[in-house]
Each structure stands twice: as structure tokens, then as C-alpha cells.
Design an enzyme around this catalytic site. Structure first.
Site, PDB file in Angstrom:
ATOM      1  N   ASP A  39       0.866  -1.185   0.000  1.00  0.00           N
ATOM      2  CA  ASP A  39       0.000   0.000   0.000  1.00  0.00           C
ATOM      3  C   ASP A  39       0.901   1.233   0.000  1.00  0.00           C
ATOM      4  O   ASP A  39       2.129   1.127   0.129  1.00  0.00           O
ATOM      5  CB  ASP A  39      -0.927  -0.002   1.229  1.00  0.00           C
ATOM      6  CG  ASP A  39      -2.274   0.673   0.944  1.00  0.00           C
ATOM      7  OD1 ASP A  39      -2.264   1.703   0.239  1.00  0.00           O
ATOM      8  OD2 ASP A  39      -3.318   0.177   1.416  1.00  0.00           O
TER       9      ASP A  39
ATOM     10  N   TYR B 218     -13.847   6.395 -13.537  1.00  0.00           N
ATOM     11  CA  TYR B 218     -13.876   5.209 -12.673  1.00  0.00           C
ATOM     12  C   TYR B 218     -14.496   4.012 -13.401  1.00  0.00           C
ATOM     13  O   TYR B 218     -13.947   2.908 -13.394  1.00  0.00           O
ATOM     14  CB  TYR B 218     -14.685   5.529 -11.411  1.00  0.00           C
ATOM     15  CG  TYR B 218     -14.671   4.438 -10.367  1.00  0.00           C
ATOM     16  CD1 TYR B 218     -13.514   4.137  -9.660  1.00  0.00           C
ATOM     17  CD2 TYR B 218     -15.828   3.714 -10.076  1.00  0.00           C
ATOM     18  CE1 TYR B 218     -13.505   3.142  -8.695  1.00  0.00           C
ATOM     19  CE2 TYR B 218     -15.828   2.720  -9.118  1.00  0.00           C
ATOM     20  CZ  TYR B 218     -14.663   2.432  -8.426  1.00  0.00           C
ATOM     21  OH  TYR B 218     -14.653   1.430  -7.481  1.00  0.00           O
TER      22      TYR B 218
ATOM     23  N   LYS C   6     -12.733   0.399 -14.392  1.00  0.00           N
ATOM     24  CA  LYS C   6     -13.238  -0.881 -13.897  1.00  0.00           C
ATOM     25  C   LYS C   6     -13.734  -1.758 -15.048  1.00  0.00           C
ATOM     26  O   LYS C   6     -13.622  -2.991 -15.006  1.00  0.00           O
ATOM     27  CB  LYS C   6     -14.347  -0.660 -12.860  1.00  0.00           C
ATOM     28  CG  LYS C   6     -13.854   0.040 -11.588  1.00  0.00           C
ATOM     29  CD  LYS C   6     -12.700  -0.715 -10.933  1.00  0.00           C
ATOM     30  CE  LYS C   6     -12.303  -0.118  -9.590  1.00  0.00           C
ATOM     31  NZ  LYS C   6     -11.242  -0.902  -8.912  1.00  0.00           N
TER      32      LYS C   6
END
Length: 262
Positions: free
Chosen positions: A41, A169, A173
Site C-alpha cells: 500500500d 472510474y 473498472k
């Protein structure tokens, strides 16, 4: 043919975006079930703290950016040096924005650099992790189930029903959905499976900061159950995919039958 159960115990996993939300729930479930995990991360995340809580013998935090070949390679090197191999990769890292293509009230265009950034992190970042993980998994000895590894990506129901302001977005996706099958076909000769989960509305830090009343209203958009998904329900599906070898090259919606409105 006798099916050999593949519990996650003894496996080594890499989870991107592992310090919060769906990624953190996945890390915690994998560790709970005997997997050792490299949590990847951003340096600004809670990764160090989460890894300490889970114990350094079970989980190690590697800070970095999924779009950086050097950062991802360094995390994979840690998996190899500390745990000896890599069996599973779960891609949970991603970003999102809410901007209209053209806002006629404000007479404002969608900034192109913001669109490019979302695609860079969500699509190129996911693909970067996939390709580097596959290279390392291919070094594994073939398992008792004639398998070398499993890669699980995260899309969204926005890939199918993107809402107003979600052009970037949804495009990102949708790209993850679209590359699932070809990559599964590419990696079939390496005995590596590739799957994607498309979650609906989940109780993640993004939604967690909303007032309880708003969260309840959002949850009611799903036919059943009428609530936000729990991150561990996502993690449970990750475990199921790892264990069920016939799951390959497919996208599973995890959404309580929700179909997003505009």
C-alpha cells in the site's frame, strides 16, 4: 477425479491496497486462515500499523505505488526472500473521482489529467502487478492440483452501471473486467488462474465516513440484503476463489442484486 481441497493455509499472498477497506479485510482473513501475506500500500497508509497487529511472522508491509515496476518488484522480492514464494495475488488498490464529462452549469470540462490518473492507477497499476506476479508464480513447483498460482482483481458494479460523474472510474473498472478473460487465457499455459470480483456498495473507508442515515439509504438500494456489504464478505469470496479451481477467467458480481441508478 478426486478433488483435493486447497485451504489457504501455507500459501503466500500479495495484497495491494491491503492497509484498508476490502484489501485489509482480505489480508486479515488470509492470515487468520494460515496464509502469510505481503501487504502492499502507499507509504502514507496504515500498513505498518496493520502488519504489526497481525505479527511479522504472518504479515509484512511493503510501501509503494502499483504503477511503479520497481516498487512492485521490491514487494515481490520480499515475498520470495521472507516467505519463499508467491501463490496468490489480490489486487485491491484503486482510486476514484466524481467529475462530469462536461458540467454545463459550471461550464467546466472534465480535466484530462484526472481521467488519465484514474486509468493509470486502476488499469495500468493492476496490470503491472498481474504481469510481475505471474512471472514469479511461474517459478513455483506445480501444486498437487497442477496449479502454480491465483490472481484476483477488483472491478466494480460501476463497470456495468456507472453513475453520473463516474466516466473515469467506470472506464477503469470496465477495463479490468475486459482484460480478465484474455489474461486468464494468456496465463493458462503457466497453470495460473485469473479472476475478478465486482463489488457493489461496501462499508469501506470511502463510505464509512458518511452519516449512518445516508449509509442506510444507500444499503436499501440493494434488493437483498438491504445493507452495505461487509469487507469480510469480499474477503470470503477471495478465499472461495482460491479454493475452487474451476473458477477462472470470470467476473463475479458481489452486490446483493443491486443495479445502480444514474
Amino acid at each position: 477425479f478426486k478433488m483435493v481441497s486447497r485451504a489457504v493455509g501455507g500459501l503466500v499472498s500479495l495484497v495491494t491496497g491491503g492497509a484498508s477497506g476490502l484489501g485489509r479485510a482480505t489480508v486479515e482473513r488470509l492470515v487468520r486462515n494460515g496464509s502469510r501475506v505481503v501487504m502492499f500500500d502507499l507509504p502514507s497508509s496504515d500498513g505498518e500499523k496493520v502488519a504489526k497487529e497481525l505479527g511479522e511472522n504472518n504479515c509484512v508491509f511493503c510501501p509503494g505505488d502499483v504503477t511503479s515496476t520497481e516498487d512492485v518488484s521490491a514487494a515481490l522480492d520480499v515475498a520470495k526472500s521472507k516467505f519463499g514464494k508467491l501463490d496468490v495475488t489480490v489486487n485491491c488498490a484503486g482510486i476514484g473521482i466524481a467529475v462530469r464529462t462536461y458540467n454545463m452549469h459550471k461550464k467546466k470540462l472534465h480535466p484530462l489529467d484526472q481521467f488519465e490518473r484514474v486509468l493509470d492507477v486502476n488499469v495500468c497499476g493492476t496490470f503491472n502487478v498481474i504481469r510481475l506476479s505471474a512471472q514469479m508464480m511461474n517459478q513455483n513447483d506445480i501444486s498437487e492440483r497442477q496449479e502454480k498460482g491465483v490472481i484476483i482483481n477488483t472491478a466494480s458494479v460501476a463497470a456495468y452501471e456507472g453513475q453520473i460523474g463516474q466516466a473515469a472510474y467506470s472506464a477503469s473498472k470496465g477495463a479490468i473486467v475486459g482484460m480478465t478473460l484474455p489474461i486468464a487465457r494468456d496465463l493458462s499455459v503457466c497453470s495460473i488462474r485469473v479472476m475478478t470480483i465486482a463489488p457493489g456498495l461496501f462499508e469501506t473507508p470511502l463510505l464509512g465516513s458518511l452519516p449512518e442515515k445516508v449509509k442506510n439509504e444507500l444499503g436499501k438500494q440493494a434488493p437483498f440484503p438491504q445493507r452495505l456489504g461487509h469487507p469480510d464478505e469480499y474477503a470470503q469470496l477471495v478465499q472461495t476463489i482460491i479454493e475452487n479451481q474451476m473458477l477462472n477467467g470470470e467476473v463475479i458480481r458481489l452486490d446483493g442484486a443491486i443495479r445502480m441508478q444514474p
